[in-house]
Scaffold this motif. Sequence first.
Motif, PDB file in Angstrom:
ATOM      1  N   ASP A 176       0.654  -1.308   0.046  1.00  0.00           N
ATOM      2  CA  ASP A 176       0.139  -0.032  -0.083  1.00  0.00           C
ATOM      3  C   ASP A 176       0.804   1.117   0.112  1.00  0.00           C
ATOM      4  N   GLY A 177       1.875   1.281  -0.755  1.00  0.00           N
ATOM      5  CA  GLY A 177       2.821   2.277  -0.877  1.00  0.00           C
ATOM      6  C   GLY A 177       3.778   2.469   0.256  1.00  0.00           C
ATOM      7  N   GLU A 178       3.978   1.456   1.206  1.00  0.00           N
ATOM      8  CA  GLU A 178       4.728   1.883   2.562  1.00  0.00           C
ATOM      9  C   GLU A 178       5.936   0.639   2.222  1.00  0.00           C
ATOM     10  N   PRO A 179       7.132   1.455   2.170  1.00  0.00           N
ATOM     11  CA  PRO A 179       8.166   0.569   1.818  1.00  0.00           C
ATOM     12  C   PRO A 179       8.598  -0.583   2.999  1.00  0.00           C
ATOM     13  N   LEU A 180       8.957  -1.775   2.409  1.00  0.00           N
ATOM     14  CA  LEU A 180       9.185  -2.896   3.288  1.00  0.00           C
ATOM     15  C   LEU A 180      10.637  -2.965   3.197  1.00  0.00           C
ATOM     16  N   THR A 181      11.588  -2.960   4.479  1.00  0.00           N
ATOM     17  CA  THR A 181      12.727  -3.233   4.563  1.00  0.00           C
ATOM     18  C   THR A 181      13.259  -4.589   4.822  1.00  0.00           C
ATOM     19  N   TYR A 182      12.378  -5.195   5.683  1.00  0.00           N
ATOM     20  CA  TYR A 182      12.656  -6.529   6.223  1.00  0.00           C
ATOM     21  C   TYR A 182      11.414  -7.564   6.046  1.00  0.00           C
ATOM     22  N   PHE A 183      11.671  -8.727   5.879  1.00  0.00           N
ATOM     23  CA  PHE A 183      10.365  -9.799   6.149  1.00  0.00           C
ATOM     24  C   PHE A 183       9.545  -9.420   7.029  1.00  0.00           C
ATOM     25  N   SER A 184      10.274  -9.062   8.365  1.00  0.00           N
ATOM     26  CA  SER A 184       9.141  -8.830   9.478  1.00  0.00           C
ATOM     27  C   SER A 184       8.350  -7.737   9.407  1.00  0.00           C
ATOM     28  N   ASP A 185       8.720  -6.659   8.438  1.00  0.00           N
ATOM     29  CA  ASP A 185       8.018  -5.622   8.217  1.00  0.00           C
ATOM     30  C   ASP A 185       6.705  -6.026   7.215  1.00  0.00           C
ATOM     31  N   LEU A 186       6.803  -7.100   6.553  1.00  0.00           N
ATOM     32  CA  LEU A 186       5.763  -7.592   5.590  1.00  0.00           C
ATOM     33  C   LEU A 186       4.882  -8.479   6.633  1.00  0.00           C
ATOM     34  N   SER A 196      -8.635  -7.388   4.294  1.00  0.00           N
ATOM     35  CA  SER A 196      -8.412  -6.203   3.637  1.00  0.00           C
ATOM     36  C   SER A 196      -7.516  -6.312   2.566  1.00  0.00           C
ATOM     37  N   PRO A 197      -7.892  -6.045   1.315  1.00  0.00           N
ATOM     38  CA  PRO A 197      -6.731  -6.113   0.052  1.00  0.00           C
ATOM     39  C   PRO A 197      -5.804  -5.047   0.339  1.00  0.00           C
ATOM     40  N   ILE A 198      -4.456  -5.900  -0.027  1.00  0.00           N
ATOM     41  CA  ILE A 198      -3.365  -4.934  -0.047  1.00  0.00           C
ATOM     42  C   ILE A 198      -2.725  -4.972  -1.304  1.00  0.00           C
ATOM     43  N   ALA A 199      -2.614  -3.679  -1.695  1.00  0.00           N
ATOM     44  CA  ALA A 199      -1.616  -3.530  -3.097  1.00  0.00           C
ATOM     45  C   ALA A 199      -0.061  -3.641  -2.637  1.00  0.00           C
ATOM     46  N   MET A 200       0.539  -4.607  -3.455  1.00  0.00           N
ATOM     47  CA  MET A 200       1.909  -4.901  -3.206  1.00  0.00           C
ATOM     48  C   MET A 200       2.766  -4.758  -4.395  1.00  0.00           C
ATOM     49  N   VAL A 201       3.860  -4.234  -4.327  1.00  0.00           N
ATOM     50  CA  VAL A 201       4.816  -4.021  -5.332  1.00  0.00           C
ATOM     51  C   VAL A 201       5.812  -5.087  -5.056  1.00  0.00           C
ATOM     52  N   THR A 214      -5.300 -10.439  -0.415  1.00  0.00           N
ATOM     53  CA  THR A 214      -6.226 -10.213   0.943  1.00  0.00           C
ATOM     54  C   THR A 214      -5.921 -11.351   1.857  1.00  0.00           C
ATOM     55  N   PRO A 215      -5.340 -10.789   3.013  1.00  0.00           N
ATOM     56  CA  PRO A 215      -4.949 -11.821   3.963  1.00  0.00           C
ATOM     57  C   PRO A 215      -6.188 -12.526   4.628  1.00  0.00           C
TER      58      PRO A 215
END
Length: 379
Positions: A176-186, A196-201, A214-215
């Motif tokens: 959702d536009g939020e950068p992910l640095t680590y797998f734990s962030d994901l 809730s649908p999540i838009a991932m890059v 969607t989780p």
Amino acid sequence: MDFGAGFASLWSGVLVWIVPFLFVLTVIVFFHELGHFLVGRWCGIRVLAFSIGFGPEIVGFNDRRGTRWKLCAIPLGGYVRFLGDENAASVPDRAAVDRMTAQERSEAFPAKSVGRRAATVAAGPIANFLLTIAIFTGVGFFEGRVVGDPVVAEVRAGSPAAAAGFQPGDRVVSADGEPLTYFSDLQRYVSSRPDSPIAMVVNRDGRDLQLTVTPRTETQTDPFGNTFTQPVIGLVANDQSSAFRVEELSALESVQFGLSQTWFITERTFAFMRELVQGKQDVSQIGGPIRIAEMSGQVSTLGFAALLNMAAVLSISIGILNLLPIPMLDGGHLLFYAYEAVRGRPLSERVQEIAFRIGFVLVMALMLFAFWNDTLGRA
């Protein structure tokens, strides 16, 4: 011989549960009550007793100001009793206050301003949050944190991630536009957005692709066999894909880590309570002293730092629980003080008495329900 060996095994098992449990609970209770104690004294309130546990006193002493510090036989909580309190729940004893001398009344809790009483009551839960920040900060500074790159090693068959088109080797760049640095962030992001649908890059072979997933809330099992529900999407990482490692933290980074961990657990705790009311969470996840003792023993096998982390999580839970607007709890007292601040006078003694009785019933019902879950509810 067999009896002796069986008894030794049983005693060893009891120690594995009880010692970590008493350590965790004593630390949490001590700091909660210390918050009440320190702010109460700062507000000029005389403290009659500082107790860890309830029931008969095991050992104790009086300090130079007359406060009785004691350890009691039932280690399931504690209390600070101020001058003018009728009981350990800080129900005001107004009849006793009326019989006091002017000097005694100046040091009595019920005679203090509503602001000083509110500050004293709120200090307990606040101390729980500060303890959590301190623990996470300390663990982060001395132990570092385990991190891994957000690279997918496996996509579970039939999972939301499989349906969304994820593939092994994908690097998850953002959610959702939020950068992910680590797998734990994901993991953290997914766990806070059930259904809730999540838009991932994701970056695949040097190209950025956008996938929507969607989780799905599923029952999970931890390494000790305990079950819990959690939103998941079905992505798995391992050491080959994510290069898990221990990242050392500076003093400032440790404080930031402590604050972020505390915020995340606080947010997830409130989310759990909200979902519980909405019927989206299983009430069997509510546990009491027996489950806490069991978990303390299990977590202690992972090391002292793991036990401290558990104490930090439980400290937040105790702080939030005490802030609920239920008479008998700190939140109930704060609710009364808010009414008094707005109306300029306290609730009548009769109304407060009825409210405290209702609060007592609610607290006892919660304790009995937790005990049921700990025992018969899991049979």
